[in-house]
Scaffold this motif. Sequence first.
Motif, PDB file in Angstrom:
ATOM      1  N   THR A   9       0.852  -1.186   0.000  1.00 45.81           N
ATOM      2  CA  THR A   9       0.000   0.000   0.000  1.00 45.81           C
ATOM      3  C   THR A   9       0.888   1.236   0.000  1.00 45.81           C
ATOM      4  OG1 THR A   9      -0.196   0.163   2.424  1.00 45.81           O
ATOM      5  CG2 THR A   9      -1.785  -1.262   1.280  1.00 45.81           C
ATOM      6  N   ILE A  79       1.375  -8.887   2.377  1.00 46.54           N
ATOM      7  CA  ILE A  79       0.829  -7.535   2.397  1.00 46.54           C
ATOM      8  C   ILE A  79       1.814  -6.652   3.158  1.00 46.54           C
ATOM      9  CG2 ILE A  79      -1.057  -6.038   3.139  1.00 46.54           C
ATOM     10  CD1 ILE A  79      -2.858  -8.541   3.156  1.00 46.54           C
ATOM     11  N   HIS A  81       1.987  -2.970   4.576  1.00 48.03           N
ATOM     12  CA  HIS A  81       1.189  -1.777   4.868  1.00 48.03           C
ATOM     13  C   HIS A  81       2.125  -0.575   4.981  1.00 48.03           C
ATOM     14  CE1 HIS A  81      -2.698  -3.686   5.408  1.00 48.03           C
ATOM     15  NE2 HIS A  81      -2.110  -4.642   6.107  1.00 48.03           N
ATOM     16  N   ASN A  82       2.335   0.086   3.847  1.00 49.19           N
ATOM     17  CA  ASN A  82       3.268   1.197   3.773  1.00 49.19           C
ATOM     18  C   ASN A  82       2.562   2.549   3.661  1.00 49.19           C
ATOM     19  OD1 ASN A  82       6.051   2.386   3.085  1.00 49.19           O
ATOM     20  ND2 ASN A  82       4.868   2.897   1.258  1.00 49.19           N
ATOM     21  N   HIS A 106      -3.514   4.849   9.156  1.00 45.91           N
ATOM     22  CA  HIS A 106      -2.464   4.052   9.796  1.00 45.91           C
ATOM     23  C   HIS A 106      -2.980   2.838  10.560  1.00 45.91           C
ATOM     24  CE1 HIS A 106      -0.040   8.043   9.886  1.00 45.91           C
ATOM     25  NE2 HIS A 106       0.086   7.424   8.723  1.00 45.91           N
ATOM     26  N   PRO A 110      -5.097  -0.881   7.689  1.00 44.95           N
ATOM     27  CA  PRO A 110      -4.441  -2.176   7.910  1.00 44.95           C
ATOM     28  C   PRO A 110      -5.340  -3.189   8.622  1.00 44.95           C
ATOM     29  CG  PRO A 110      -2.930  -0.397   8.412  1.00 44.95           C
ATOM     30  CD  PRO A 110      -4.269   0.231   8.184  1.00 44.95           C
ATOM     31  N   ILE A 113      -7.997  -4.393   6.058  1.00 43.86           N
ATOM     32  CA  ILE A 113      -7.360  -5.146   4.980  1.00 43.86           C
ATOM     33  C   ILE A 113      -6.834  -6.489   5.495  1.00 43.86           C
ATOM     34  CG2 ILE A 113      -5.399  -5.174   3.380  1.00 43.86           C
ATOM     35  CD1 ILE A 113      -5.833  -2.114   3.083  1.00 43.86           C
ATOM     36  N   ASN A 114      -6.248  -6.499   6.680  1.00 44.44           N
ATOM     37  CA  ASN A 114      -5.786  -7.767   7.255  1.00 44.44           C
ATOM     38  C   ASN A 114      -6.939  -8.752   7.435  1.00 44.44           C
ATOM     39  OD1 ASN A 114      -3.218  -6.731   7.358  1.00 44.44           O
ATOM     40  ND2 ASN A 114      -3.162  -6.485   9.588  1.00 44.44           N
ATOM     41  N   HIS A 133       3.784  -4.456   8.767  1.00 43.08           N
ATOM     42  CA  HIS A 133       3.317  -3.102   9.066  1.00 43.08           C
ATOM     43  C   HIS A 133       4.515  -2.156   9.098  1.00 43.08           C
ATOM     44  CE1 HIS A 133      -0.139  -5.137  11.505  1.00 43.08           C
ATOM     45  NE2 HIS A 133      -0.480  -4.976  10.232  1.00 43.08           N
TER      46      HIS A 133
END
Length: 237
Positions: A9, A79, A81-82, A106, A110, A113-114, A133
């Motif tokens: 992301t 995944i 998560h950026n 933030h 996440p 989506i997780n 993460h």
Amino acid sequence: MSASPILITGGAQRLGRHCAERLIDEGHPVIVSYRREREALEALRRRGVVTLQADFDSQAGIEDFLERLKAETSSLRAIVHNASDWAPDVAGPEAGDNFERLFRVHMLAPYLINLGARELLEACSEPMRDIVHMTDFVASKGSRKHAAYAASKAGLENLTLSFAAMYAPSIQVNAIAPAMIMLNEDDDEAYAEKARAKSAMGLIPGPGVIHQSLRYLLDNRYVTGITLPVDGGRHLR
């Protein structure tokens, strides 16, 4: 090399873009999310990266992204998560809106989506599946000017522990906590010197160290629930 793509992301610029490019170099298919169109996205598309627009400012935007992600792929190898927003604190009536937006970007994105993409990870035929993460050095230190940012990144670190426990042993969940990694285009040498002085290593290392850290987590079968600091020893100052 992975047959299932790795989702990053916020992969259109800076650390996310660098990691996407390196993973493509290594033969991994990559999907990136982006908030707005950028010139760099065309270069990624030419290399075979799938790009999906996403607005994580609202729950509806997050859920819409999840639907389009599932339409794009039937499995995921990892995944990352950026997606992030280095927004300073504001005073007055906008303060609450600012905090809620950082929370959604933030933490809520996440989290949802997780949960929503777990089936995509479990559909991956490979023995390793990962969630990473991207948090921040200030999550453990706090910040005088970015308190909402620091708090939401600290919440993301805590989500790392919860999802690691929930998803073990089939999915590993870890975090990377960078400090100063790369300069912005308009940062001058005086700012760079001040930034270098904050770390014991005296470096602004560039994005390669984040790719190295990500590779470590993707390649190690016996690590979950940790936050990997990549800060040049700032805690020693």
